[in-house]
Design a protein around this motif. Structure first.
Motif, PDB file in Angstrom:
ATOM      1  N   VAL A   1       0.979  -1.475   0.019  1.00 28.86           N
ATOM      2  CA  VAL A   1       0.288   0.201   0.073  1.00 28.86           C
ATOM      3  C   VAL A   1       0.938   1.300  -0.221  1.00 28.86           C
ATOM      4  N   LEU A   2       2.052   1.749   0.491  1.00 27.11           N
ATOM      5  CA  LEU A   2       3.233   2.288   0.528  1.00 27.11           C
ATOM      6  C   LEU A   2       3.889   2.866  -1.102  1.00 27.11           C
ATOM      7  N   ASP A   3       3.207   1.675  -1.613  1.00 22.82           N
ATOM      8  CA  ASP A   3       3.842   2.079  -2.928  1.00 22.82           C
ATOM      9  C   ASP A   3       3.790   3.069  -4.024  1.00 22.82           C
ATOM     10  N   ASP A   4       2.591   3.692  -3.629  1.00 23.05           N
ATOM     11  CA  ASP A   4       1.210   4.685  -4.058  1.00 23.05           C
ATOM     12  C   ASP A   4       1.882   5.905  -2.967  1.00 23.05           C
ATOM     13  N   ASP A   5       2.671   6.440  -4.016  1.00 20.39           N
ATOM     14  CA  ASP A   5       3.023   7.666  -3.185  1.00 20.39           C
ATOM     15  C   ASP A   5       2.366   8.676  -2.370  1.00 20.39           C
ATOM     16  N   GLY A   6       0.615   9.069  -3.554  1.00 20.38           N
ATOM     17  CA  GLY A   6      -0.663   9.631  -2.411  1.00 20.38           C
ATOM     18  C   GLY A   6      -0.177   9.087  -0.877  1.00 20.38           C
ATOM     19  N   HIS A   7      -1.172   8.209  -1.539  1.00 17.32           N
ATOM     20  CA  HIS A   7      -1.402   7.689   0.137  1.00 17.32           C
ATOM     21  C   HIS A   7       0.015   7.255   0.775  1.00 17.32           C
ATOM     22  N   ARG A   8       1.563   7.100   0.561  1.00 24.54           N
ATOM     23  CA  ARG A   8       2.645   6.936   1.253  1.00 24.54           C
ATOM     24  C   ARG A   8       1.911   8.706   2.204  1.00 24.54           C
ATOM     25  N   ASP A   9       2.297   9.615   1.219  1.00 26.79           N
ATOM     26  CA  ASP A   9       2.270  10.924   2.183  1.00 26.79           C
ATOM     27  C   ASP A   9       1.034  10.698   2.821  1.00 26.79           C
ATOM     28  N   GLU A  10      -0.032  10.160   2.799  1.00 24.67           N
ATOM     29  CA  GLU A  10      -1.170  10.648   3.626  1.00 24.67           C
ATOM     30  C   GLU A  10      -0.970  10.119   5.100  1.00 24.67           C
ATOM     31  N   VAL A  11      -0.306   8.226   4.514  1.00 27.89           N
ATOM     32  CA  VAL A  11       0.158   7.812   6.638  1.00 27.89           C
ATOM     33  C   VAL A  11       1.599   8.857   7.005  1.00 27.89           C
ATOM     34  N   ALA A  12       2.077   9.194   6.235  1.00 32.07           N
ATOM     35  CA  ALA A  12       3.455  10.380   6.886  1.00 32.07           C
ATOM     36  C   ALA A  12       3.265  11.219   7.279  1.00 32.07           C
ATOM     37  N   ALA A  13       2.421  12.134   6.680  1.00 31.18           N
ATOM     38  CA  ALA A  13       1.330  13.347   6.962  1.00 31.18           C
ATOM     39  C   ALA A  13       0.673  12.574   8.961  1.00 31.18           C
ATOM     40  N   TYR A  14       0.115  11.357   8.799  1.00 33.96           N
ATOM     41  CA  TYR A  14      -0.718  11.176  10.186  1.00 33.96           C
ATOM     42  C   TYR A  14      -0.011  10.553  11.197  1.00 33.96           C
ATOM     43  N   PHE A  15       0.956   9.872  10.696  1.00 29.47           N
ATOM     44  CA  PHE A  15       1.465  10.339  11.910  1.00 29.47           C
ATOM     45  C   PHE A  15       2.392  11.262  12.358  1.00 29.47           C
ATOM     46  N   ALA A  16       2.421  11.953  12.124  1.00 29.56           N
ATOM     47  CA  ALA A  16       3.185  13.094  11.753  1.00 29.56           C
ATOM     48  C   ALA A  16       2.617  13.845  13.208  1.00 29.56           C
ATOM     49  N   ASP A  17       1.392  14.410  12.651  1.00 34.44           N
ATOM     50  CA  ASP A  17       0.268  14.808  13.313  1.00 34.44           C
ATOM     51  C   ASP A  17      -0.424  13.743  14.873  1.00 34.44           C
ATOM     52  N   MET A  18       0.394  12.378  14.371  1.00 34.31           N
ATOM     53  CA  MET A  18      -0.216  11.763  16.022  1.00 34.31           C
ATOM     54  C   MET A  18       1.004  11.870  16.863  1.00 34.31           C
ATOM     55  N   ALA A  19       2.303  12.044  15.958  1.00 33.62           N
ATOM     56  CA  ALA A  19       3.182  12.182  16.806  1.00 33.62           C
ATOM     57  C   ALA A  19       3.483  13.455  18.117  1.00 33.62           C
ATOM     58  N   ARG A  20       3.092  14.414  16.970  1.00 32.32           N
ATOM     59  CA  ARG A  20       4.114  15.522  17.762  1.00 32.32           C
ATOM     60  C   ARG A  20       3.199  16.002  18.466  1.00 32.32           C
ATOM     61  N   PRO A  21       1.975  15.728  19.368  1.00 32.60           N
ATOM     62  CA  PRO A  21       1.455  16.651  20.600  1.00 32.60           C
ATOM     63  C   PRO A  21       2.625  15.840  20.868  1.00 32.60           C
ATOM     64  N   PHE A  22       3.131  14.539  21.109  1.00 35.20           N
ATOM     65  CA  PHE A  22       4.066  13.805  22.622  1.00 35.20           C
ATOM     66  C   PHE A  22       5.600  14.705  22.046  1.00 35.20           C
ATOM     67  N   GLY A  23       5.671  15.989  21.539  1.00 35.08           N
ATOM     68  CA  GLY A  23       7.527  16.085  21.682  1.00 35.08           C
ATOM     69  C   GLY A  23       7.920  15.299  20.594  1.00 35.08           C
ATOM     70  N   VAL A  24       7.297  13.933  19.711  1.00 35.94           N
ATOM     71  CA  VAL A  24       8.342  12.858  18.919  1.00 35.94           C
ATOM     72  C   VAL A  24       7.708  13.829  17.222  1.00 35.94           C
ATOM     73  N   GLU A  25       9.380  13.957  16.692  1.00 38.15           N
ATOM     74  CA  GLU A  25       9.587  14.789  14.948  1.00 38.15           C
ATOM     75  C   GLU A  25       9.230  13.536  14.524  1.00 38.15           C
ATOM     76  N   PRO A  26       9.070  13.534  13.701  1.00 37.70           N
ATOM     77  CA  PRO A  26       8.615  11.986  12.559  1.00 37.70           C
ATOM     78  C   PRO A  26       9.732  12.218  12.041  1.00 37.70           C
ATOM     79  N   GLY A  27      10.322  10.753  11.526  1.00 38.89           N
ATOM     80  CA  GLY A  27      12.090   9.999  10.869  1.00 38.89           C
ATOM     81  C   GLY A  27      11.536   9.885   9.745  1.00 38.89           C
ATOM     82  N   SER A  28      12.092   8.991   8.906  1.00 39.01           N
ATOM     83  CA  SER A  28      11.975   9.077   7.858  1.00 39.01           C
ATOM     84  C   SER A  28      10.477   8.471   7.137  1.00 39.01           C
TER      85      SER A  28
END
Length: 263
Positions: free
Chosen positions: A20-47
């Motif tokens: 499912v991550l081979d799709d560029d659009g879906h991969r970007d959405e997943v990256a944005a989702y986890f970045a939003d979920m992690a940021r309130p805990f002071g955790v910045e997204p990585g790779s």
């Protein structure tokens, strides 16, 4: 029939990232989702996301269930989340599994999760139940939780009947390392008494209680699937019963299960 017996088993290693991550659009959405979920805990997204989807992994394992052996209950057990957020993975697997079984997922219990899954299976009294244990090894942010070395999955098909969920299982909470040896010795002795048993310990348990020399010790690196991977390979072994033991040092959960593996 009281309790459950292991009827069939399938296990597999998975490489690369989820399809499912081979799709560029879906991969970007997943990256944005986890970045939003992690940021309130002071955790910045990585790779960028590069992990596995439990739906994709388990699909290959569920395919091992024969079409003429329908399943009544499916339990998906995991600790690390996968790379397809928002997907009802257990429901998806029910759609793939013969019998379209009642299905649900268990998580947030560390390495104790599969043991709780087995407890649920025993208490439910399903004629056939499938326990799917999966773990994937990549997160798109920094985490203090120990990640597995490989993407692995195990599917265990059990047959049995109603049970109160206690016989053949021992689970303890709030166990400090110093209390592990006494509880572990008593659990193994009780679960293997009068049986030809093979005892299998996770690396985390063996670190605080190695047990006698004849106990099997699982190498480090697969905190959730480790002992269950061994169980899948032990089906039809010379022992009548495999006794599994695991300890989660972070959550302080100590778990044991005795699983019949020979008719």
């Amino acid at each position: 029939m009281s309790g459950v017996r292991l009827l069939r088993a399938e296990r597999g290693r998975f490489t690369g990232r989820a399809g499912v991550l081979d799709d560029d659009g879906h991969r970007d959405e997943v990256a944005a989702y986890f970045a939003d979920m992690a940021r309130p805990f002071g955790v910045e997204p990585g790779s960028e996301p590069a992990g596995q989807s439990y739906g994709e992994m388990a699909k290959a394992l569920v395919a091992a269930v024969p079409a003429d052996e329908p399943v009544d209950l499916l339990v998906l057990a995991f600790s690390v989340h996968d790379m397809w957020p928002g997907r009802a993975t257990a429901t998806y697997l029910s759609h793939l599994c013969p019998g379209a079984p009642l299905s649900f997922a268990l998580c947030d219990q560390g390495s104790a999760t599969p043991f709780t899954g087995l407890r649920v299976i025993r208490a439910h009294g399903a004629r056939r139940a499938l326990l799917v244990v999966v773990e994937q090894a990549s997160l798109p942010y920094a985490s203090t939780a120990p990640l597995p070395v490989e993407h692995r999955g195990v599917a265990l098909l059990f047959g049995g009947g109603p049970d109160d969920g206690s016989e053949g299982l021992r689970q303890h909470t709030g166990v400090e390392p110093g209390a592990v040896p006494g509880l572990a010795s008593a659990a193994v002795a009780g679960l293997s008494a009068g049986r030809d048993a093979r005892v299998v310990l996770s690396d985390a348990l063996a670190a605080v209680w190695p047990g006698p020399p004849d106990h099997v010790r699982i190498p480090a690196g697969q905190p959730t699937t480790g002992v269950w991977w061994h169980l899948a390979g032990a089906l039809g072994a010379s022992a009548d019963v495999v006794v599994l033991g695991d300890y989660d040092p972070g959550l302080r959960y100590l778990s044991f299960a005795a699983v019949p593996v020979r008719a």
